[in-house]
Design an enzyme around this catalytic site. Sequence first.
Site, PDB file in Angstrom:
ATOM      1  N   GLU A  36       0.852  -1.164  -0.028  1.00  9.67           N
ATOM      2  CA  GLU A  36      -0.091   0.019   0.354  1.00  9.67           C
ATOM      3  C   GLU A  36       0.909   1.320   0.281  1.00  9.67           C
ATOM      4  OE1 GLU A  36      -2.987  -0.488  -1.104  1.00  9.67           O
ATOM      5  OE2 GLU A  36      -4.261   0.493   0.616  1.00  9.67           O
ATOM      6  N   THR A  91      -6.969   9.867  -4.956  1.00 12.55           N
ATOM      7  CA  THR A  91      -6.957   9.469  -3.457  1.00 12.55           C
ATOM      8  C   THR A  91      -5.913  10.450  -2.806  1.00 12.55           C
ATOM      9  OG1 THR A  91      -7.118   7.216  -4.128  1.00 12.55           O
ATOM     10  CG2 THR A  91      -6.388   7.607  -1.924  1.00 12.55           C
TER      11      THR A  91
END
Lengths: 326, 326
Positions: free
Chosen positions: A147, A200
């Site tokens: 991530e 994001t």
Amino acid sequence: MERATAKEPAGKAGQERDQVHVFAPATAANLVCGFDILGLALEEPGDEVFMKRSDQPGVRLLKITGDDGRLPLEPSKNTVSACVQMVLQHLKREDIGIEIELHKHMPIGSGLGSSAASTVAGLYAINQLLGQPLSKHELLPFALKGEELACGHGHADNVAPSLLGGITLIKSYDPLEVISLPVPKDLFCSVVFPHVDVPTRAARQMIRSKIDLKDAVTQWGNIAGLVSGLFMSDYGLIGRSMQDVLIEPIRAILIPEFYEMRETAMASGALGFGISGSGPSVFAFAQSRNQAENITHQIVQHLKSKDIDSNGYVSAVNTVGPRELF
Amino acid sequence: MERATAKEPAGKAGQERDQVHVFAPATAANLVCGFDILGLALEEPGDEVFMKRSDQPGVRLLKITGDDGRLPLEPSKNTVSACVQMVLQHLKREDIGIEIELHKHMPIGSGLGSSAASTVAGLYAINQLLGQPLSKHELLPFALKGEELACGHGHADNVAPSLLGGITLIKSYDPLEVISLPVPKDLFCSVVFPHVDVPTRAARQMIRSKIDLKDAVTQWGNIAGLVSGLFMSDYGLIGRSMQDVLIEPIRAILIPEFYEMRETAMASGALGFGISGSGPSVFAFAQSRNQAENITHQIVQHLKSKDIDSNGYVSAVNTVGPRELF
């Protein structure tokens, strides 16, 4: 969406195999009030990884579909292959050759944990291929590193539910402690991804780093309420706790028709409604699959009336997480 | 401490009586990580109210003991009598005469919900005297008004557990929603009140109104962890969740030997340790009464070695709340 049929995992623990085909689910992070600590796994959408051994040592990413060419094929830069490399290094198995195909069946930058689903699919695949040398909880730190590579921050609120299934609480990061919360049996999810672009990183950067203590207290009352509601299967309490006074007012600015979608969802019987992750996808809890279907349908129709295309999903909470496909 | 023996409440619902004698418990608010939303009722200490009817209409506070003359006898200024007046007004029973004695068996300004115990004792007494016209949840808004009168702010984290018993979550204030959390059967409390002066208002005022979002996320991970631990009877998780990165570092400045007390408690087997309410009392969870006794004893001895007097208490979680004494 084309997808092979699922059945029970074939590989026994300890038994290595030549190839695997896995699915890892999309996730809805935050569950409205639990910024950075709560998330759940969906039945759909999700990503697929096809992985096989090769005689040539090293990890190769042969092909990515469904990404419109947006994701890197360079093994060290793509979260899927990079995580596989990390696992092989950890297990001292860098001698073997691995070839990967990643098939994205979900939108990128949608707020549904796209990178997490790919990462988890890759990690689950390599672990199955090698005969499950690691537990899911042992895979989690690798997923966090993935991530970080993909999003620039190592948050666990997408990878944890995608990997472990169900509804997860990130109790703490240091040390990393993830708790599986109970899933009330009649809880269903309505998810809609409107085709608008909300990166994001930008969405994260809009959030203020200083907040009012007063608002934080309101927020943690709701978080404690939501967790209690899940344990008590109290659907009303779950719904009343799905309020976000801190993050939503800022992120909602970037999502066209956000408040109209809420009104539509609540009028269609949603328990609660909010943003999935950093958006633009939106998320609602319902108390039956029918109700979730109706909510998704009504939101999609509303967006259509405003000339906004969208993908609508209806899902139970996916308590399994990643699984093999055949 | 002198106290009459408890037995089951004598008065049946609907049956009015001439006099009642009640006890209401002290409380530990916050439970370390749950600032303003969590609290629990103790078995001891607590306050007693003796209430009887009189022929002369109006509410009179005849006597207060145990307060060193610090509390007002003027009925409209004392939380006990003021709350009783409010209830009579609400029930349109202002015609009757009520005489009250308040016996404080606990320190004022200790962080153990002294004013809340008095308020709840008064409210419980008048409700019993009148044959229980109101439920405990219906008494709660009056208790909040009493807290506002006594402390300058209408927080519920002491009055809710004192009135309802057990461990309570203030899920929200607007509307007021209080949830009773489960009490794991082996959970015991160690409480020590060091004789140092920390005025509640000053302690509140030291707290910053702006906090880092990052710290808030850490805090709500712990809150969600604590609530989960209570539902799962997971004592380890309960202990690991009792961490406060926001309020404790500031309030601890005002409490001499705070970190040494923590060390003593943890070395004596405490699950977790922190400040009770706004202090200076400290609070620890233990997994048996013996362990709680040992923790209390060790902390009291430590303070004694530093020439600080203290009161030590050991208690199960009081799941009953206020009760009648005979």
